[in-house]
Design a protein around this motif. Structure first.
Motif, PDB file in Angstrom:
ATOM      1  N   HIS A  86       0.752  -1.088   0.052  1.00  0.00           N
ATOM      2  CA  HIS A  86       0.031  -0.006  -0.046  1.00  0.00           C
ATOM      3  C   HIS A  86       0.982   1.191  -0.012  1.00  0.00           C
ATOM      4  CE1 HIS A  86      -4.294   1.896   1.076  1.00  0.00           C
ATOM      5  NE2 HIS A  86      -3.205   2.674   0.993  1.00  0.00           N
ATOM      6  N   HIS A  88       1.947   5.109  -2.253  1.00  0.00           N
ATOM      7  CA  HIS A  88       1.423   6.021  -3.364  1.00  0.00           C
ATOM      8  C   HIS A  88       2.722   6.743  -3.583  1.00  0.00           C
ATOM      9  CE1 HIS A  88      -2.871   5.427  -2.154  1.00  0.00           C
ATOM     10  NE2 HIS A  88      -2.399   5.420  -0.737  1.00  0.00           N
ATOM     11  N   HIS A 273      -6.733  -0.703   4.881  1.00  0.00           N
ATOM     12  CA  HIS A 273      -6.985   0.202   5.904  1.00  0.00           C
ATOM     13  C   HIS A 273      -7.952  -0.949   7.240  1.00  0.00           C
ATOM     14  CE1 HIS A 273      -5.598   3.580   4.177  1.00  0.00           C
ATOM     15  NE2 HIS A 273      -6.622   3.428   3.361  1.00  0.00           N
ATOM     16  N   ASP A 345       0.729   2.862   3.312  1.00  0.00           N
ATOM     17  CA  ASP A 345       0.180   4.255   3.004  1.00  0.00           C
ATOM     18  C   ASP A 345       1.357   5.144   3.105  1.00  0.00           C
ATOM     19  OD1 ASP A 345      -1.884   5.592   1.992  1.00  0.00           O
ATOM     20  OD2 ASP A 345      -3.272   5.485   3.572  1.00  0.00           O
TER      21      ASP A 345
HETATM   22 ZN   LIG Z   1      -3.648   4.904   0.694  1.00  0.00          ZN
END
Ligand SMILES: [Zn+2]
Length: 430
Positions: A86, A88, A273, A345
């Motif tokens: 996960h 970005h 999540h 994340d």
């Molecule tokens: Zn994310």
């Protein structure tokens, strides 16, 4: 260049890169210790021989048996290339101003992606699943650039954009009234089953490897609530069906328990999540074999650095509502035997700090070996690539990380990276 010079240059390249007579590129890693993530055993003083990017043998070190150039990691412990499911990395971040993506341009975004990719690789992460970008398909460009050798970075699996409802958790929100968000930032906006089916196919047509669907509101999207569902089960199933027809899968962003259950029942491959998971959603994930990516580190980053940097009160509130609940849910999911991959994340916190989450996973119920397995074996299984990735084994890609000490003794060793090899090549020498 004359033929004679060409021949001379070829000879030089061959001698420098350690080519052997039959043309295969070979090298040997001399490892002080090697962690076998399948068994938890740590082997001392090993030779890992690499040919054309794959491991061809692992045996007790013997200087005369080394083949090609030797990478001397005899003072280090070697673990498989780490995998973050996960990230970005093709987006800027972290930032307080929600309009940040709109103030950039494609060229600048490419440079930012290259910077993030290098930082991620240098941190020992040789594979990432990049789960969404605001400027649609910028992740495809970065993945292809890395694969073409234009910039160093991890092996990327990319989503292309977010499948999200209008104004939902995958949109750029919180902008001044009247701001028009250009279409390039809204490639995945889909408000019903028909639109979902069309957009899923469009993203896959344009190079996405899998689909990221936003099933609930998001902590970082103003005007959305993490506990609220944004798609019906039938809508999520439409995305799963279209992805399956193309041989791939859906990763669902879902904080709220109802959104998690809809996504699991609809057949998504992973829940992202899972912050407000209840016992029923944990049981469903276990029953369906759904992977869970719980980003249990970044809540602390948002609450400290984000707070100091002026992130909105709304984000800080939603972060507090999800952080501790997610950690307690994570502990229960570990105990229940849910497949937990390693998803952090990155971009919410600075790229390159991906390994900070390991200590949290140990604090909330995993053994150090389980935490390391989540970022190797389990993540490789999530990608359906465990034949090639996820452990140091003959036949797999030579994705190797040298760390300063034994992570099974001290999980924080995974933050002390001393060298990275991706597909047989030493990072920093691409
Ligand atoms: Zn994310």
């Amino acid at each position: 260049m004359s033929p004679r010079n060409t021949a001379l240059l070829s000879a030089l390249i061959l001698s420098f890169s350690g080519f052997v007579a039959h043309g295969a590129e070979r090298s040997t890693v001399h490892a002080g210790h090697v962690v076998d993530v399948e068994t938890g055993k740590v082997l001392a003083d090993q030779a890992i021989v690499i040919e054309d990017g794959r491991i061809v043998s692992i045996s007790a070190w013997n200087a005369s048996a080394a083949s090609g150039p030797v990478i001397d990691w005899s003072a280090h412990t070697v673990v498989p290339g780490l995998m973050d499911m996960h990230t970005h990395i093709a987006d800027e971040g972290p930032y307080a101003d929600p309009a940040t993506p709109l103030k950039s341009n494609p060229g600048r975004d490419a440079l930012i992606g290259a910077r993030n990719a290098r930082a991620t690789l240098q941190a020992g992460f040789t594979t990432v699943r990049d789960v969404g970008v605001y400027r649609g398909l910028s992740d495809v460009v970065l993945r292809d650039g890395i694969n073409a050798g234009l910039v160093p970075g991890p092996r990327m699996f990319v989503a292309g954009a977010y499948i999200t409802i209008e104004g939902g958790g995958g949109e750029i929100t919180g902008l001044p009234a009247g701001t028009v968000v250009p279409p390039a930032f809204r490639l995945g906006v889909s408000n019903n089953e028909a639109e979902i089916r069309r957009q899923v196919n469009t993203l896959l047509d344009h190079g996405a490897d899998f689909i990221k669907l936003i099933a609930t509101g998001a902590v970082l999207a103003a005007g959305t609530e993490p506990g609220e569902s944004e798609y019906s089960e039938a809508e999520i199933r439409a995305a799963v069906e279209e992805a399956a027809k193309r041989g791939t899968f859906v990763a669902a962003h879902a904080h709220g328990a109802e959104g998690i259950k809809r996504a699991v029942r609809a057949g998504v491959r992973s829940i992202e999540h899972g912050s407000l998971m209840d016992d029923e959603s944990i049981a469903l994930m276990k029953q369906h074999g759904t992977w869970l990516d719980a980003d249990i580190y970044n809540g602390d980053y948002i609450d400290t650095v984000g707070r100091a940097d002026g992130w909105s009160e709304e984000i800080l509130r939603k972060n507090l509502q999800t952080t501790e609940a997610q950690r307690q849910g994570f502990r229960k999911a570990v105990a229940a035997g849910v497949r937990i991959s390693y998803g952090t994340d990155s971009g919410v916190y600075p790229h390159g700090d991906n390994a900070r989450q390991f200590a949290y996973m140990v604090k909330y119920g995993m053994s150090p070996l389980q935490a390391l397995q989540s970022a190797t074996l389990v993540s490789a299984q999530l990608l359906g690539r465990d034949k090639d990735l996820g452990s140091i084994a003959v036949g797999k890609f030579a994705d190797l990380v040298a760390v300063e000490c034994d992570p099974l003794q001290d999980i924080e060793c995974l933050r002390k990276v001393r060298g990275v090899v991706k597909e047989g090549r030493l990072a920093g020498r691409e």
